[in-house]
Scaffold this active site. Structure first.
Site, short mmCIF file in Angstrom:
data_model
loop_
_atom_site.label_atom_id
_atom_site.label_comp_id
_atom_site.label_asym_id
_atom_site.label_seq_id
_atom_site.Cartn_x
_atom_site.Cartn_y
_atom_site.Cartn_z
N HIS A 1 55.99 51.20 -41.45
CA HIS A 1 56.61 50.01 -40.84
C HIS A 1 57.45 49.26 -41.89
O HIS A 1 58.47 48.68 -41.56
CB HIS A 1 55.54 49.08 -40.29
CG HIS A 1 54.96 49.51 -38.98
ND1 HIS A 1 55.63 49.40 -37.79
CD2 HIS A 1 53.75 50.04 -38.66
CE1 HIS A 1 54.88 49.85 -36.79
NE2 HIS A 1 53.72 50.25 -37.30
N GLU B 1 46.10 56.14 -33.33
CA GLU B 1 46.66 55.04 -32.52
C GLU B 1 47.67 55.60 -31.53
O GLU B 1 48.72 56.09 -31.94
CB GLU B 1 47.37 54.01 -33.43
CG GLU B 1 46.44 53.33 -34.43
CD GLU B 1 47.21 52.48 -35.44
OE1 GLU B 1 48.45 52.60 -35.54
OE2 GLU B 1 46.55 51.69 -36.13
N ASP C 1 55.64 50.61 -32.85
CA ASP C 1 54.47 50.51 -31.97
C ASP C 1 54.98 50.16 -30.58
O ASP C 1 55.67 49.14 -30.43
CB ASP C 1 53.52 49.42 -32.46
CG ASP C 1 53.00 49.69 -33.86
OD1 ASP C 1 52.81 50.87 -34.21
OD2 ASP C 1 52.79 48.72 -34.61
N HIS D 1 51.47 54.20 -31.91
CA HIS D 1 52.19 54.23 -33.18
C HIS D 1 52.98 55.55 -33.33
O HIS D 1 52.38 56.63 -33.28
CB HIS D 1 51.18 54.08 -34.32
CG HIS D 1 51.75 54.13 -35.70
ND1 HIS D 1 52.12 53.01 -36.41
CD2 HIS D 1 52.03 55.18 -36.51
CE1 HIS D 1 52.57 53.37 -37.61
NE2 HIS D 1 52.52 54.69 -37.70
ZN ZN Z 1 52.18 50.96 -36.11
#
Ligand code: ZN
Length: 204
Positions: free
Chosen positions: A118, A184, A125, A187
């Site tokens: 990021h 996740e 995300d 992500h």
């Molecule tokens: Zn993320």
């Protein structure tokens, strides 16, 4: 035939290296390139795992290369009357230090010493929304749910939830060329961005 495939491989390689020289690492405003994308930066609210408002803008930045790929995914979704909703994109490295202080588990929050993708404008995300109503499609967990149920392979979920998670994954990976992240479901990584510099540019 072998020669033809060698030529195609070479052309693909040239186009990839060519795009690397045309500012693909430059941070750009996602909304300017994809006007109908929904932006809901959770770190610009207190509705996140830190319970603190960490950003001072709702404008989402990402590397230009990643945004171009996202635009292709959004085009594909639009035909199904669906779209993307982005919860986070580029994140200043200072914020990464703050997050890791609060939640020092590198499965869910990248160690700021190494940096997060990021921080390179190379991770995003996101989830899916109905483009007409703006409502989010049902997914396995809320954003930043730190547990098993957030993993890509998590079973024991209603079939429509699994189908939505898989639709997002299929489009991001197969159409957009992003990589998914096992821990996740929200992500995604823009692979060439692993070479991009860690940034601490503050958004205002
Ligand atoms: Zn993320």
């Amino acid at each position: 035939m072998k020669q033809l495939s060698a030529v195609i491989t070479l052309l693909v390689a040239l186009s990839v290296s060519g795009s690397a020289q045309t500012g693909e690492r430059e941070l750009v405003n996602v909304r300017e390139l994809i006007p109908d994308i929904v932006i809901d930066l959770k770190y610009n609210t207190t509705d996140n795992f830190t319970h603190q408002k960490l950003y001072s803008t709702d404008e989402c930045l990402l590397s230009a290369g990643a945004v171009r790929r996202l635009a292709v995914v959004q085009d594909s979704l639009r035909r199904r009357r669906l779209g993307l909703k982005v919860w986070d994109g580029y994140r200043p490295r200072t914020i990464q230090f703050l997050m890791f202080d609060i939640y020092p588990d590198s499965n869910f929050v990248a160690d700021p010493k190494r940096g997060s993708l990021h921080n390179r404008g190379a991770a995003v995300d996101l989830t899916l929304v109905d483009l007409v109503t703006g409502r989010e499609l049902r997914m396995p967990t809320p954003f930043d749910f730190f547990g098993e149920a957030a993993s890509q392979g998590s079973p024991n979920l209603p079939p429509d939830v699994i189908a939505n998670r898989e639709l997002l994954q299929r489009l991001m990976v197969d159409v957009g060329g992003f990589e998914s992240y096992e821990a996740e479901w929200w992500h995604y990584v823009y692979p060439p961005g692993r070479r991009f510099p860690l940034c601490d540019f503050q958004m205002r």
